[in-house]
Design an enzyme around this catalytic site. Structure first.
Site, PDB file in Angstrom:
ATOM      1  N   HIS A  66       0.821  -1.222   0.000  1.00  0.00           N
ATOM      2  CA  HIS A  66       0.000   0.000   0.000  1.00  0.00           C
ATOM      3  C   HIS A  66       0.850   1.264   0.000  1.00  0.00           C
ATOM      4  CE1 HIS A  66      -2.189  -2.879   2.922  1.00  0.00           C
ATOM      5  NE2 HIS A  66      -2.753  -3.047   1.728  1.00  0.00           N
ATOM      6  N   HIS A 107       0.849   4.486   2.198  1.00  0.00           N
ATOM      7  CA  HIS A 107       0.285   5.029   3.436  1.00  0.00           C
ATOM      8  C   HIS A 107       0.421   6.553   3.427  1.00  0.00           C
ATOM      9  CE1 HIS A 107      -0.072   1.254   6.135  1.00  0.00           C
ATOM     10  NE2 HIS A 107      -0.041   0.870   4.872  1.00  0.00           N
ATOM     11  N   HIS A 153      -3.745   3.837   5.438  1.00  0.00           N
ATOM     12  CA  HIS A 153      -3.700   3.817   3.972  1.00  0.00           C
ATOM     13  C   HIS A 153      -4.053   5.207   3.438  1.00  0.00           C
ATOM     14  CE1 HIS A 153      -4.606  -0.799   3.781  1.00  0.00           C
ATOM     15  NE2 HIS A 153      -3.628  -0.490   4.614  1.00  0.00           N
ATOM     16  N   HIS A 195     -11.612   0.296   2.265  1.00  0.00           N
ATOM     17  CA  HIS A 195     -10.488  -0.433   1.671  1.00  0.00           C
ATOM     18  C   HIS A 195     -10.991  -1.359   0.562  1.00  0.00           C
ATOM     19  CE1 HIS A 195      -6.601  -2.450   1.540  1.00  0.00           C
ATOM     20  NE2 HIS A 195      -7.267  -3.592   1.483  1.00  0.00           N
ATOM     21  N   HIS A 218      -9.189   2.708  -1.255  1.00  0.00           N
ATOM     22  CA  HIS A 218      -8.259   3.779  -0.892  1.00  0.00           C
ATOM     23  C   HIS A 218      -7.356   4.041  -2.102  1.00  0.00           C
ATOM     24  CE1 HIS A 218      -8.651   1.866   3.368  1.00  0.00           C
ATOM     25  NE2 HIS A 218      -9.552   2.830   3.213  1.00  0.00           N
ATOM     26  N   ASP A 271      -4.437   1.721  -2.070  1.00  0.00           N
ATOM     27  CA  ASP A 271      -4.606   0.264  -2.145  1.00  0.00           C
ATOM     28  C   ASP A 271      -4.010  -0.289  -3.440  1.00  0.00           C
ATOM     29  OD1 ASP A 271      -5.910   0.419   0.238  1.00  0.00           O
ATOM     30  OD2 ASP A 271      -7.933   0.161  -0.583  1.00  0.00           O
ATOM     31  N   HIS A 279       3.357  -5.570   3.860  1.00  0.00           N
ATOM     32  CA  HIS A 279       2.817  -6.192   5.068  1.00  0.00           C
ATOM     33  C   HIS A 279       3.205  -7.660   5.219  1.00  0.00           C
ATOM     34  CE1 HIS A 279       0.208  -2.893   6.503  1.00  0.00           C
ATOM     35  NE2 HIS A 279       0.324  -2.517   5.246  1.00  0.00           N
ATOM     36  N   ARG A 282       3.516  -4.417   9.668  1.00  0.00           N
ATOM     37  CA  ARG A 282       4.265  -3.754   8.598  1.00  0.00           C
ATOM     38  C   ARG A 282       5.697  -4.276   8.583  1.00  0.00           C
ATOM     39  NH1 ARG A 282       1.588   2.299   9.683  1.00  0.00           N
ATOM     40  NH2 ARG A 282      -0.540   1.495   9.580  1.00  0.00           N
TER      41      ARG A 282
HETATM   42 CU   LIG Z   1      -0.526  -0.961   4.426  1.00  0.00          CU
HETATM   43 ZN   LIG Z   2      -6.615   0.353   2.062  1.00  0.00          ZN
END
Ligand SMILES: [Cu+2]
Ligand SMILES: [Zn+2]
Length: 204
Positions: A68, A70, A85, A93, A102, A105, A142, A165
């Site tokens: 993602h 962030h 995110h 999401h 997002h 994403d 992740h 993370r």
């Molecule tokens: Cu993330």
């Molecule tokens: Zn997301």
């Protein structure tokens, strides 16, 4: 007559060049680090307002891992301080192809049998300028696969339940690197005008 044609051509060339300078950065990049994980990701703004994401990451066992953008480029407390995110449209999401998602994403990246992930896709929401600008934010990898908001887990519609993370990096400007150096202090419009004027005077 010949001189006028030269000036016309020069004007067009300089205008095209100035337009490039006035525009957003063409390429941004991030160094992704965390534990044994290490990678480089580039984000290239395409002409049709899409961003191509390319890169290689090493260091995770074969499988899918959530990936993602962030909201914060803040690594003061490691990947934990990069915030949620990136979600400027205030959506749930989702999967990168979903209408509701997002902006950050980007789905999953897949590591192969050699613990290497090769990334190359085009995203239609990311941008290096404007309302969806990702420069100065962070890319995060992740510990688990992203479920795209499609399970009953309470985190599914928030984070894709991708877990902790593992690695992260700040997205910075890669190209054009000369942008601030050449154009700092002067308005871009007047700089363009001065270049054009100089050219015209020189040619006459
Ligand atoms: Cu993330
Ligand atoms: Zn997301």
């Amino acid at each position: 007559m010949f001189k006028h044609i030269i000036i016309l051509i020069a004007t067009v060339v300089v205008s095209a060049f100035a337009h490039h300078l006035n525009g957003a950065p063409h390429v941004a990049s991030a160094r992704l680090k965390g534990g044994d994980v290490d990678g480089n990701i580039t984000f290239t703004q395409l002409d049709d307002n899409k961003v191509r994401v390319q890169g290689t990451i090493i260091g995770l066992t074969p499988g899918q891992y959530g990936f993602h953008v962030h909201e914060k480029g803040d690594l003061s407390n490691g990947c934990a301080s990069t915030g949620a995110h990136y979600n400027p449209e205030n959506q749930p999401h989702g999967h990168p192809d979903d209408k509701e998602r997002h902006v950050g994403d980007l789905g999953n990246v897949e590591f192969d049998a050699n613990n290497i992930a090769t990334i190359d896709f085009v995203d239609s929401l990311l941008s290096l300028e404007g309302d969806h600008n990702i420069i100065g934010r962070a890319v995060v990898l992740h510990e688990r696969a992203d479920d795209f908001g499609r399970t009953n887990h309470p985190d599914s519609r928030k984070t894709g339940n991708a877990g902790g993370r593992v690695a992260c990096g700040v997205i910075g400007i890669q190209d054009p690197v000369y942008y601030t150096y050449i154009w700092s202090g002067a308005s871009r419009t007047s700089s363009t005008f001065i270049i054009l004027l100089t050219l015209v005077l020189f040619l006459y």
